[in-house]
Design a protein around this motif. Structure first.
Motif: not given
Length: 167
Positions: A62-79
């Motif tokens: 799933y790591r390729p799905g992280l592409a582009g996330l560096a441009g954000f200050s926050h992330v929503v984590v669903l656990s």
């Protein structure tokens, strides 16, 4: 782990055993300082106050799905709160005077025990699939089912209010 309190109502059975309408894939795990439920902060504000930071470790596929996330200050984590009971439909929180329906609470005990955490991104390591977070209110090892970027322009509701603790 979750004791039933006076005024609480449990469903007749476990919702997980009654349906097969969703197949979830864990995409990773949370690494947090919280090993025991009684030590874990009850919300993100408390987690930030207590400090300690945390990580989401995304599994290799799933790591390729992280592409582009560096441009954000926050992330929503669903656990997925895999240790939480799924049969309590009315609960009485320790801090409340009255029992409430599960859909009026943020408790992990619910028919589908999905956790919602809006966390600040401290750093990203794409190769390792490691997202360092400012805080988390979840136990170490909690499965992650999804990540979404936080957009302050659309996710924050400017006039949002919530009822008081006893409402």
């Amino acid at each position: 782990m979750f004791e039933q309190r006076e005024g609480e109502i449990a469903l007749a059975g476990d919702p997980a055993a009654q349906s097969s309408d969703a197949g979830l894939a864990y995409i990773g795990r949370i690494a947090s300082p919280w090993k025991l439920r009684e030590d874990c902060p009850k919300n993100m504000n408390a987690a930030r106050e207590r400090g300690g930071g945390a990580f989401v470790i995304v599994d290799a596929p799933y790591r390729p799905g992280l592409a582009g996330l560096a441009g954000f200050s926050h992330v929503v984590v669903l656990s997925w709160f895999e240790q939480a009971p799924r049969n309590l439909i009315v609960q009485k929180p320790r801090h409340a005077s009255d029992a409430k329906g599960v859909f009026a609470l943020r408790s992990p005990a619910r028919p589908n025990p999905i956790g919602l955490h809006v966390a600040g991104i401290v750093s990203l390591d794409f190769e390792a699939g490691r997202i360092e977070l400012d805080a988390i209110d979840a136990l170490d090892g909690t499965p992650v089912i999804d990540l979404k970027p936080y957009f302050a322009s659309v996710d924050a509701f400017p006039d949002a209010s919530r009822p008081g603790k006893d409402a």
